[in-house]
Enzyme design. Structure first.
Site, mmCIF file in Angstrom:
data_model
loop_
_atom_site.group_PDB
_atom_site.id
_atom_site.type_symbol
_atom_site.label_atom_id
_atom_site.label_comp_id
_atom_site.label_asym_id
_atom_site.label_seq_id
_atom_site.Cartn_x
_atom_site.Cartn_y
_atom_site.Cartn_z
ATOM 1 N N SER A 20 0.837 -1.192 0.000
ATOM 2 C CA SER A 20 0.000 0.000 0.000
ATOM 3 C C SER A 20 0.870 1.238 0.000
ATOM 4 O O SER A 20 1.959 1.251 0.565
ATOM 5 C CB SER A 20 -0.940 0.000 1.207
ATOM 6 N N LYS A 21 0.358 2.259 -0.641
ATOM 7 C CA LYS A 21 1.114 3.493 -0.806
ATOM 8 C C LYS A 21 1.431 4.113 0.552
ATOM 9 O O LYS A 21 2.455 4.744 0.732
ATOM 10 C CB LYS A 21 0.283 4.463 -1.653
ATOM 11 N N ARG A 22 0.535 3.901 1.484
ATOM 12 C CA ARG A 22 0.684 4.492 2.801
ATOM 13 C C ARG A 22 1.798 3.793 3.592
ATOM 14 O O ARG A 22 2.604 4.426 4.243
ATOM 15 C CB ARG A 22 -0.662 4.364 3.528
ATOM 16 N N ASP A 35 4.095 1.263 2.388
ATOM 17 C CA ASP A 35 5.296 0.756 1.726
ATOM 18 C C ASP A 35 5.801 1.753 0.689
ATOM 19 O O ASP A 35 5.063 2.619 0.243
ATOM 20 C CB ASP A 35 4.976 -0.577 1.032
#
Ligand code: GLU
Length: 487
Positions: free
Chosen positions: A239-241, A243
Site C-alpha cells: 500500500s502506498k501508505r 510501503d
C-alpha cells in the site's frame, strides 16, 4: 501455446502521477511477453476520469517505464480521445435490449437493499420500465439471470462466475461517461489485443468484460493472464501508505534500472534454471506466461538490495563513478575525487548508490561524524584500544612515505592495495599485544578502534586503502585526536 508473432498485449495505466511497482511488474510482464513472442507491446492510458486527466500525471509513468527500458510500440492510445466509441457501444447495447436506463439514486438502491436483506447491490428495478435517456439516468447492463460466465486464465486456470451473482452494472454514468469495463473491452477489441496480462484485482471483473463483449457482438475473447498480488513482509497487499511503492522512489534511492527490472521479473515468475540474476535478454527468451505462479509474490526489499548490489559490482569503475556523482553533495568539490580514490572498494560494498556518500564522507568532512554506539563498541576495552592507537602512531610515523600509495590492483598475497600500510597496522597490533594464543594478530580487533577513529563508523571501505586515501597527515591527526578523547 502462444502463437509465434502476431501477439498483441497492452499495459493500461490510469494517470496516477507515478508508476507503482505492481504496475511496473505488469508492464514488464507484458513487455517480456511481447518481446519473447515477437509481438507488440502497446500502451493505453485509461484517462476517462477527466479530473485526473492531466498530461504530467501520465508523463511520470512514461518516464519510469523508459527508465526501466520498457519501450512500447506505436503511439499510446488515450481513452479520453475515444469517448465517442464508448457512447456508440453503449447505444448498441441499449438498442438491442442488452442495457436499459435507470434513474435510481444510490441512496434508493442502498435503502432497498437494506430492506430486502441478503446481497447488497442493484435489484433490477428499472429493467422493464422502458425509460429513455435523460438527466440523472445511467445506462445499466442487463446481466443474464441464469447460466454462468467462465474463462481460462493462464495463471488461474479455469475461472467461472454464476451470472446470478453479478448485478446489473452501470455502463454509462448519468453524466454520460463510460465505466471502466465498457471502455476496457471496446479498446482491447479495437487495438486487436490478443493477450490481456494484468493484475489479479481485475480477475473478478473479467465476467463483466466477457458479457459485454458478447452483448456487443464482438466475437472477441483474448487470452487472460492475471498476475499474482504483491505483498509486503507481513503478507499485506502493498500500500502506498505503508510501503515504498513508486518506481521513482527506488530510482531516487540509487537502484539501477537493470537491477530493478531484473528484480521485478522475479515477482511471480522465475527463470527455469533458478539463476535469478541474469541479463534481461536471456529472461525474455525464457519467459512463458504459463510459468507464472498464482500465489502472492513477496516484494522483498532485502532481495532487491542484494540484486542491486550485484548489478553495482558489475559496473566498470568509470560507470560506477558516473552513477555515484548525482548522490554526492554538490557543494563539496572534493567528493568526486574522494569517491574516485576508493571506487573499487566502495563499489564492492554498497547495495544502493545512495549509500556511497556514507562510505566516503570521512574523506571530505573536517572531522569524521562519530557514531557513538560504534565508537563505544570499537574502543572496548579502552586501555587496549588506546595502546593500539599509540602503537599505530609510532609505526606510521616511522613508515617510509612511499608506503602511502594505492596499487592499481589488490595484491594476492596481502589482499590489499596498500601492503605497506597493512604491514604497519600488523606491527602495531603485535606491539599492542593484540594476538591470539598462537601468536597471530587479531586483525579485526586491531582494526576496529582505528576504523572508528578515522571514519567515525564501524563499516566502510577496507581500512588500509582508506588510510591511504585519507593521507598521512590527516590519518595521524585523527589517530591522535581519538587517542586524547580516550584518555
Ligand atoms: N487501468 C487498469 C489499472 O490501472 C488496467 C486494467 C487492465 O489492464 O485491463 O489497473
Amino acid at each position: 501455446m502462444e502463437p509465434e508473432g502476431g501477439t498483441r498485449c497492452r499495459f493500461a495505466p490510469s494517470p496516477t502521477g507515478y508508476l507503482h511497482v505492481g504496475s511496473a511488474r505488469t508492464a514488464l510482464f507484458n513487455w517480456m511477453f511481447a518481446r519473447s513472442t515477437g509481438g507488440s507491446f502497446l500502451v493505453r492510458v485509461e484517462d476517462t476520469d477527466t479530473e485526473r486527466n492531466r498530461p504530467e500525471l501520465v508523463e511520470a509513468i512514461f518516464e519510469s517505464m523508459t527508465w526501466l527500458g520498457l519501450d512500447w510500440d506505436d503511439e499510446p492510445v488515450h481513452q479520453s480521445d475515444r469517448l465517442e466509441a464508448y457512447v456508440e457501444a453503449a447505444g448498441v447495447l441499449q438498442r438491442t435490449g442488452r442495457a436499459y436506463y435507470c434513474d435510481c439514486t444510490s441512496e434508493e438502491i442502498q435503502a432497498r437493499a437494506k430492506e430486502r436483506g441478503g446481497t447488497p447491490g442493484y435489484d433490477g428495478r428499472c429493467r422493464d420500465r422502458g425509460l429513455e435517456a435523460g438527466d440523472g439516468r445511467a445506462l445499466r447492463f442487463r446481466v443474464p439471470d441464469d447460466g454462468s460466465t467462465g474463462f481460462d486464465d493462464l495463471v488461474r486456470e479455469h475461472v467461472e462466475f454464476a451470472n446470478s451473482t453479478i448485478e446489473d452494472f452501470v455502463v454509462l454514468r448519468s453524466n454520460g461517461t463510460p465505466i471502466f469495463f465498457l471502455a476496457n473491452v471496446v479498446d482491447d477489441h479495437f487495438m486487436g489485443i490478443t493477450h490481456v496480462i494484468r493484475g489479479e484485482e481485475h480477475l473478478n471483473g473479467t465476467p463483466k468484460y466477457l458479457l459485454l463483449a458478447e452483448a456487443l457482438g464482438l466475437d472477441y475473447r483474448p487470452v487472460f493472464a492475471h498476475l499474482p498480488l504483491l505483498v509486503n513482509e507481513k503478507r499485506q497487499k502493498l500500500s502506498k501508505r505503508r510501503d515504498d511503492v513508486s518506481v521513482e522512489d527506488y530510482r531516487a534511492r540509487g537502484y539501477l534500472p537493470g537491477a530493478m527490472r531484473n528484480y521485478l521479473a522475479l515477482l511471480g515468475w522465475g527463470p527455469p534454471d533458478g539463476v535469478e540474476v541474469k541479463p534481461i535478454e536471456t529472461m525474455v527468451q525464457e519467459f512463458r506466461l504459463e510459468d507464472i505462479n498464482s500465489s502472492p509474490a513477496f516484494f522483498d526489499t532485502k532481495k532487491l538490495d542484494h540484486v542491486n548490489g550485484e548489478y553495482i559490482r558489475a559496473l566498470t569503475i568509470p560507470a560506477f563513478i558516473e552513477r555515484a556523482v548525482p548522490f554526492l553533495p554538490h557543494e563539496v568539490p572534493d567528493a568526486v575525487a574522494a569517491v574516485t580514490a576508493l571506487a573499487p572498494e566502495i563499489r564492492d560494498r554498497v547495495r544502493t548508490m545512495a549509500e556511497v556518500p556514507d562510505m566516503a564522507d570521512f574523506l571530505w568532512l573536517e572531522e569524521p561524524k562519530v557514531d557513538e554506539a560504534a565508537w563505544a563498541k570499537a574502543m572496548r576495552p579502552p586501555e587496549k584500544a588506546a595502546d593500539m592507537l599509540d602503537q599505530l602512531v609510532i609505526a606510521l610515523t616511522d613508515l617510509p612515505l612511499d608506503a602511502w600509495h594505492l596499487d592499481p590492483e589488490v595484491d594476492v598475497e596481502s589482499n590489499t592495495r596498500a601492503p605497506g600500510i597493512k604491514a604497519a597496522v600488523l606491527s602495531a597490533a603485535e606491539a599492542a599485544e593484540l594476538v591470539n594464543d598462537e601468536g597471530r594478530v587479531q586483525l579485526a580487533k586491531a582494526q576496529a578502534p582505528v576504523r572508528v577513529a578515522l571514519t567515525g563508523r564501524s563499516v566502510g571501505p577496507p581500512l588500509f586503502e582508506l588510510m591511504v586515501a585519507l593521507g598521512r597527515d590527516r590519518t595521524l591527526e585523527r589517530l591522535r585526536q581519538a587517542r586524547s578523547r580516550l584518555a
